[in-house]
Design an enzyme around this catalytic site. Sequence first.
Site, short mmCIF file in Angstrom:
data_model
loop_
_atom_site.label_atom_id
_atom_site.label_comp_id
_atom_site.label_asym_id
_atom_site.label_seq_id
_atom_site.Cartn_x
_atom_site.Cartn_y
_atom_site.Cartn_z
N LYS A 129 0.83 -1.22 0.00
CA LYS A 129 0.00 0.00 0.00
C LYS A 129 0.86 1.26 0.00
CE LYS A 129 -1.58 1.68 3.98
NZ LYS A 129 -1.44 3.08 4.33
N ASN A 130 1.84 1.31 0.90
CA ASN A 130 2.59 2.56 1.04
C ASN A 130 3.50 2.84 -0.15
OD1 ASN A 130 1.29 3.08 3.41
ND2 ASN A 130 2.96 2.38 4.74
N ARG A 173 -3.17 10.39 4.33
CA ARG A 173 -1.92 11.05 4.61
C ARG A 173 -1.02 11.12 3.37
NH1 ARG A 173 0.76 13.21 8.36
NH2 ARG A 173 3.01 13.11 8.30
N CYS A 232 -4.14 8.03 9.61
CA CYS A 232 -4.40 7.45 10.93
C CYS A 232 -3.95 8.38 12.05
CB CYS A 232 -3.65 6.12 11.06
SG CYS A 232 -4.52 4.75 10.32
N ARG A 286 2.12 14.25 13.53
CA ARG A 286 2.88 13.84 12.35
C ARG A 286 3.38 15.09 11.63
NH1 ARG A 286 -0.37 8.54 10.13
NH2 ARG A 286 1.58 8.08 9.10
N ASP A 311 7.86 19.05 8.83
CA ASP A 311 8.95 20.02 8.71
C ASP A 311 10.06 19.55 7.77
OD1 ASP A 311 9.09 18.18 11.05
OD2 ASP A 311 11.12 18.97 11.21
N GLN A 312 10.30 18.24 7.73
CA GLN A 312 11.40 17.76 6.87
C GLN A 312 11.02 17.82 5.38
OE1 GLN A 312 14.51 17.12 8.34
NE2 GLN A 312 13.29 17.99 10.00
N ASP A 336 4.64 -0.18 12.13
CA ASP A 336 3.35 -0.68 11.62
C ASP A 336 3.11 -2.14 12.02
OD1 ASP A 336 2.88 1.75 10.51
OD2 ASP A 336 3.02 1.12 8.42
N ARG A 385 -8.67 0.28 5.01
CA ARG A 385 -7.80 1.28 4.37
C ARG A 385 -6.55 0.62 3.82
NH1 ARG A 385 -6.26 6.24 7.88
NH2 ARG A 385 -4.87 6.22 6.09
C1 UD1 Z 1 4.96 6.21 6.69
C2 UD1 Z 1 3.86 5.18 6.52
C3 UD1 Z 1 3.38 4.69 7.88
C4 UD1 Z 1 4.56 4.21 8.72
C5 UD1 Z 1 5.67 5.25 8.78
C6 UD1 Z 1 6.93 4.75 9.47
C7 UD1 Z 1 2.79 5.89 4.46
C8 UD1 Z 1 1.58 6.47 3.81
N1 UD1 Z 1 2.77 5.80 5.80
O1 UD1 Z 1 4.38 7.31 7.38
O2 UD1 Z 1 2.46 3.63 7.65
O3 UD1 Z 1 4.09 3.98 10.03
O4 UD1 Z 1 6.03 5.64 7.45
O5 UD1 Z 1 7.41 3.61 8.82
O6 UD1 Z 1 3.71 5.50 3.80
N2 UD1 Z 1 8.79 13.23 11.10
C9 UD1 Z 1 9.23 14.50 11.40
N3 UD1 Z 1 9.17 15.46 10.43
C10 UD1 Z 1 8.71 15.20 9.17
C11 UD1 Z 1 8.28 13.91 8.87
C12 UD1 Z 1 8.33 12.93 9.86
O7 UD1 Z 1 9.65 14.78 12.53
O8 UD1 Z 1 8.69 16.13 8.34
C13 UD1 Z 1 8.87 12.16 12.13
C14 UD1 Z 1 7.51 11.56 12.49
O9 UD1 Z 1 6.86 12.30 13.49
C15 UD1 Z 1 7.89 10.18 12.96
C16 UD1 Z 1 9.12 9.84 12.10
O10 UD1 Z 1 9.59 11.08 11.58
O11 UD1 Z 1 8.30 10.20 14.30
C17 UD1 Z 1 8.83 8.90 10.96
O12 UD1 Z 1 7.77 9.41 10.16
P1 UD1 Z 1 7.65 9.05 8.62
O13 UD1 Z 1 8.63 7.96 8.29
O14 UD1 Z 1 7.72 10.32 7.82
O15 UD1 Z 1 6.18 8.47 8.53
P2 UD1 Z 1 5.13 8.70 7.39
O16 UD1 Z 1 5.80 8.90 6.08
O17 UD1 Z 1 4.14 9.71 7.85
#
Ligand code: UD1
Length: 437
Positions: free
Chosen positions: A28-29, A99, A123, A128, A131-132, A311, A403
């Site tokens: 899915k992702n 998301r 979810c 979430r 910033d990055q 996950d 989902r």
């Molecule tokens: C994706 C997956 C989700 C999975 C997660 C971690 C999708 C649609 N979702 O979510 O199922 O649980 O990867 O494997 O692919 N963070 C920051 N700043 C940012 C972005 C992230 O601080 O700009 C932090 C988040 O709060 C979290 C960590 O980085 O603690 C990892 O997040 P991230 O890998 O980005 O998760 P998602 O891409 O949202």
Amino acid sequence: MSSRAEKDHYIINGGNPLSGEVVIGGAKNAALAIIAASIMTDETVTIENIPDVRDTNVMMEAMEGIGVKIKRVDRHTIEVNGSCVENVNIDTENIRKIRASYYLLGALLGKYCHAEVPLPGGCDIGSRPIDQHVKGFKALGAKVTIERGIMKATAEKLNAAHIYMDVVTVGATINVMLAAVMAEGRTIIENAAKEPHVVDVANFLNSMGANIKGAGTDVIRIRGVSRLHACTYSVIPDQIEAGTFMFAAAITRGDILVKNVIPKHLESISAKLEEIGCDVEEFDDAVRVTANGIIEATHIKTLPYPGYPTDMQPQAGVALALAKGVSTITESIFENRFRYVDELTRMGAHIRVEGNTAIIDGTDGLTGAHISAPDLRAGAALALAALAADGTTIIDDVRFIERGYEDFDQKIRDLGGDIIKTDDVKQEIKRSKFRVV
Ligand code: UD1
């Protein structure tokens, strides 16, 4: 039974060990990012092995809403043509639901140097931040603003940059990769996420003519190309769907051959299953998990790949709730991922959450209860708990599970599980053998 019972429920009668074969669908992702990325060429792209789940369907509907032409060739294959994108300002009901809609930011910015997308839903598993993503887009020369819940990124021209991610993030790594594919020069992403779906998106973009090297390591190098072209691409198998069925064998003391997987992507999951006393046999594109004896306690900490995936945390929580002894799970990625604990406690589990650690005192057995699915993975984990529990469990809000899992209830029935999906719990209880809880 509570008045919550209106629609989208599972009724599960526990006690059958799951056994047999299950075929895993596309990731899915990975699919979500690849579907978004497919608009980056004006030529027609064919994508195979798309899972038929709610999130991918919502993504496609959202893209059709801005003029993208998507032809469903069969249940798992689509042809996408992004030459008719009418609007880079996406604000639809659909796009707010998932998301992964933020991948359209990277894709549209990379192709048109302009994108406006509402900030993501998805979810509720913790704050979430994005910033990055913003930092990466800005480094490539985009002006980024967030107003009234909408992120706007715009640039005259994107230029390559050297970007160091402050945290390991799948979403930002992929998004910056998308935005950088056609930027002029060589972009370097350091401290990049190494998840299998990051590699899959890079392979897909390379099939479209991109020049991306190093995906799967923590340094990704992207040499900007002037255009992308048509390709045919098949999405990798879903690591988390596979892991969920592997844990289903452990939790129900069953024997499941999980087919169409890449065993390498499952190593951290296989290792934990072996640690808790299961047998895991690897084949070229399948793994077999057998659980005969008692489940042993262990300690788990979620980490970016190749660590144990966040996950897969709730599924492990359910297995350890049934283990002999005291286990701990430390959640280091998202702070709100223990929302299944209250529901599991109502089924008889002994779990205490302190900060980001769950302390789990294993019990001999769980009992059926009326519970609800708090989010996608937690919902799936609770369904596995119900399959192992004594008696009947009703799970509300199973749309969350749908989902990300295709034909979840059917796959469980094929493995011998007693599960039905219903809109009308009362009616179903009346005409079935289920014991009302
Ligand atoms: C994706 C997956 C989700 C999975 C997660 C971690 C999708 C649609 N979702 O979510 O199922 O649980 O990867 O494997 O692919 N963070 C920051 N700043 C940012 C972005 C992230 O601080 O700009 C932090 C988040 O709060 C979290 C960590 O980085 O603690 C990892 O997040 P991230 O890998 O980005 O998760 P998602 O891409 O949202």
